[in-house]
Write an enzyme that holds these catalytic residues in place. Structure first.
Site, PDB file in Angstrom:
ATOM      1  N   GLU A  71      43.323  38.217  27.345  1.00 54.54           N
ATOM      2  CA  GLU A  71      44.389  38.990  27.996  1.00 54.54           C
ATOM      3  C   GLU A  71      45.453  38.099  28.608  1.00 54.54           C
ATOM      4  OE1 GLU A  71      41.307  38.633  29.082  1.00 54.54           O
ATOM      5  OE2 GLU A  71      41.177  38.551  31.271  1.00 54.54           O
ATOM      6  N   CYS A 105      34.312  37.911  28.688  1.00 54.00           N
ATOM      7  CA  CYS A 105      33.573  37.006  29.567  1.00 54.00           C
ATOM      8  C   CYS A 105      32.261  37.654  30.018  1.00 54.00           C
ATOM      9  CB  CYS A 105      34.456  36.576  30.731  1.00 54.00           C
ATOM     10  SG  CYS A 105      34.001  34.938  31.319  1.00 54.00           S
ATOM     11  N   LEU A 106      32.171  38.142  31.268  1.00 54.30           N
ATOM     12  CA  LEU A 106      30.938  38.806  31.683  1.00 54.30           C
ATOM     13  C   LEU A 106      30.633  39.982  30.754  1.00 54.30           C
ATOM     14  CD1 LEU A 106      28.779  38.697  33.968  1.00 54.30           C
ATOM     15  CD2 LEU A 106      30.072  40.481  35.122  1.00 54.30           C
ATOM     16  N   SER A 109      57.124  43.687  52.124  1.00 53.64           N
ATOM     17  CA  SER A 109      56.552  42.954  50.985  1.00 53.64           C
ATOM     18  C   SER A 109      56.404  43.920  49.805  1.00 53.64           C
ATOM     19  CB  SER A 109      55.210  42.350  51.376  1.00 53.64           C
ATOM     20  OG  SER A 109      54.352  43.363  51.807  1.00 53.64           O
ATOM     21  N   HIS A 138      39.237  34.606  28.048  1.00 54.22           N
ATOM     22  CA  HIS A 138      40.110  35.684  28.543  1.00 54.22           C
ATOM     23  C   HIS A 138      41.363  35.822  27.678  1.00 54.22           C
ATOM     24  CE1 HIS A 138      37.943  36.597  32.242  1.00 54.22           C
ATOM     25  NE2 HIS A 138      37.618  35.330  32.238  1.00 54.22           N
ATOM     26  N   ARG A 154      31.081  30.077  34.637  1.00 51.49           N
ATOM     27  CA  ARG A 154      30.066  29.036  34.831  1.00 51.49           C
ATOM     28  C   ARG A 154      28.922  29.166  33.834  1.00 51.49           C
ATOM     29  NH1 ARG A 154      30.999  30.820  39.994  1.00 51.49           N
ATOM     30  NH2 ARG A 154      32.220  29.264  41.095  1.00 51.49           N
ATOM     31  N   LEU A 165      61.440  51.796  37.928  1.00 50.94           N
ATOM     32  CA  LEU A 165      61.417  51.888  36.460  1.00 50.94           C
ATOM     33  C   LEU A 165      60.112  52.514  36.011  1.00 50.94           C
ATOM     34  CD1 LEU A 165      62.609  48.225  35.795  1.00 50.94           C
ATOM     35  CD2 LEU A 165      64.020  50.286  35.632  1.00 50.94           C
TER      36      LEU A 165
END
Ligand code: GLN
Length: 547
Positions: free
Chosen positions: A521, A380-381, A13, A519, A474, A240
């Protein structure tokens, strides 16, 4: 009707299947085609929303509010096509759909089996949006031979079999291990992997072979011969320096040509790779370097903040500088003074997170950045903690905190400056939180609009008065503290269109201090760096010139 490219992996993997898929998507676009990239994951979780970032890396959120695999982030960064809910599915979701139908009686009392019921459900998923694009690229998670992957392999085999000839092809990624003692690349694991694939009825059209060393022509021929693949369709994938070299590297190795050949598309439209040449030019010709600290909780696994890391790189490309990211564990500052750790960075980013652990450290980090005039981006946070810091240390709400850490009613430790939102507006309808517990699908998720205050820093950075960004949280900053905080210089410069939910805060008298509830990003791309990240790095460059 779209043509389908199924991408599978073997041998081991983590070979970079997601990256290969994303790069191929970009190359097909460069030849003028429209593409859609999708991911089929064999795990049994219904979605990655509740999986630990330590284990599974970041949760990528789509505009339409789905919590998906981080590979969708790669797809979006390489193709610029906004990912959608229907771009990813897991075994858990497939089985849960099948079981739901069974309970509803949709199968009319039949015995429910993997073939045909589960495989049909997978094929239905594959058929979604089939006529929207020229090519659908579908990546199967895991490696061939995994028990839980079998229904997916069987489903793609059937799917290709049921379509007109030449409409589906299979691309398989393997590894050619290098044995140093004999100085040879070994093809046997690849042969076995293809054998495994063929035993379940799938013959690969294109083989992508990861290798640390150049693949000699002789070995390429051998792989082709033993795996029943044309020699030109055995594509080398070398290591790379940057993932953004992948489209050009794969093009050089002939991947897109091999794919078009496999479909019998001739003559192939010429590619326009200007975008990727520009990206590489910026990457390789960086002048100088800035050091950015990411102060977070999940710093042991960099994939937990994948999109942030990439967005910072894009910000660097916009300014033609290298961004050296260093990971700092916020928990250390729960106990210790952050100054000795954070001095010397040109900018500080506090990312999103869940739970109380490490949050006092984030609050101290925000304080450090505010007091020292270091560029700070709170996501966010990271925004919520910056607001709590301002409330405690500037506006005099000594016990300010978040309801997230204060579950026990009657035993409140904090004044809830950040509170649990139960109802909000999305577009033109009201969303109510209906699930009582805290896990899975109870968040404000996906794209929401924010109105930016005229004359604010963010309005200037975005060059817009309304923006749309993706959310996943939330809790919200309570608007009732706005006046007190603005009185002290913390401006609420972005608000939900109804004016109820603070989306962005910024310190007026600070070189660069911005907290965002969303977010950003997730929407940054190497060829279109997100304005917040581009400007954050610009500010970091300025700081680096001062020291
Ligand atoms: N835990 C916070 C909330 O739920 C922040 C979430 C995040 O950073 N994505 O509001």
């Amino acid at each position: 009707m779209a043509r389908y490219i199924f991408i599978t992996g073997g041998v081991v993997s983590s070979l970079g299947k997601g990256l290969a898929s994303a790069a191929l998507g970009a190359l097909l676009q460069a030849r003028g085609y429209t593409v859609r990239l999708r991911k089929l994951d064999p795990y049994l979780n219904v979605d990655p929303g509740t999986m630990s970032p330590f284990e599974h890396g970041e949760v990528f959120v789509t505009d339409d509010g789905a919590e998906t695999d981080l590979d969708l982030g790669h797809y979006e960064r390489f193709t610029g096509v906004a990912a959608r809910r229907t771009d990813s599915v897991s075994s858990g979701r497939i089985y849960s759909n099948v079981l739901e139908k069974e309970r509803r009686g949709d199968y009319l009392g039949k015995t429910i089996q993997v073939i045909p019921h589960v495989t049909n459900e997978i094929k239905d998923f594959l058929s979604v949006g089939a006529d929207e694009v020229d090519f659908q690229l579908c990546e199967i998670g895991g490696t061939v031979g995994d028990i839980e992957g079998l229904p997916f392999f069987e489903a793609i085999r059937q799917f290709a079999q049921e379509r007109p000839r030449g409409q589906c092809i299979f691309m398989h990624l393997t590894l050619l291990p290098y044995v140093a003692a004999s100085g040879e690349l070994k093809t046997k694991p690849t042969q076995h992997s293809v054998k495994e694939l063929r035993s379940i009825g799938i013959a690969p059209d294109v083989l992508v072979c990861r290798s640390e060393h150049p693949i000699p022509e002789k070995e390429r021929e051998k792989i082709g011969l033993f795996c029943n693949v044309r020699k030109e369709s055995v594509i080398a994938a070398y290591d790379l320096k940057s993932i953004y070299e992948a489209p050009l590297a794969y093009h050089r190795e002939g991947l897109d040509q091999a794919v078009l050949d496999a479909f019998g598309i001739a003559p192939a439209p010429k590619p326009n790779l200007a975008r990727w040449h520009d990206v590489n030019e910026r990457l390789t010709h960086a002048e100088g370097e800035v050091r950015v600290a990411i102060v977070g909780k999940y710093v042991q696994l960099e994939d937990a903040y994948k999109s942030i890391k990439e967005a910072l790189t894009h910000g660097g490309m916009a300014n033609k500088v290298r961004v050296k990211v260093e990971w700092v564990d916020s928990e250390v500052f729960d106990r210790e003074d952050p100054a000795p750790y954070l001095e010397g960075y040109h900018a500080i980013l506090v990312p999103g997170g869940f739970g109380e652990r490490g949050t006092e450290g984030k609050i101290k980090t925000a304080q450090f950045a505010r007091e020292r005039g270091i560029p700070y981006l709170g996501i966010c946070l990271g925004m919520q903690m910056a607001v709590i810091e301002a409330a405690r240390n500037v506006a005099g709400f000594k016990t300010a905190g978040s309801e997230e850490f204060d579950h026990e009613a009657g035993k409140r430790r904090f004044e809830p400056v950040v509170y649990h939102l139960k109802e909000w507006i999305q577009g033109n309808h009201v969303v109510e939180r209906t699930v009582a517990d805290d896990k899975g699908g109870t968040m404000r998720l996906g794209a929401y609009t924010a109105a930016l205050t005229e004359g604010s820093k963010v309005a200037e950075v975005y060059g817009a008065s309304r923006i749309e960004e993706r959310h996943r949280h939330r809790y919200e900053v309570d608007i009732k503290y706005r006046e007190a905080l603005e009185g002290k210089g913390l401006c609420f410069s972005g608000m939900s269109p109804d004016g109820r939910l603070p989306e962005i805060v910024e310190w007026k008298d600070h070189p660069w201090f911005i907290g965002v509830q969303f977010h950003p990003e997730l929407k940054s791309k190497p060829f279109a760096p997100h304005p917040l990240f581009a400007d954050f790095i610009r500010a970091a460059v300025e700081t680096s010139r001062l020291v």
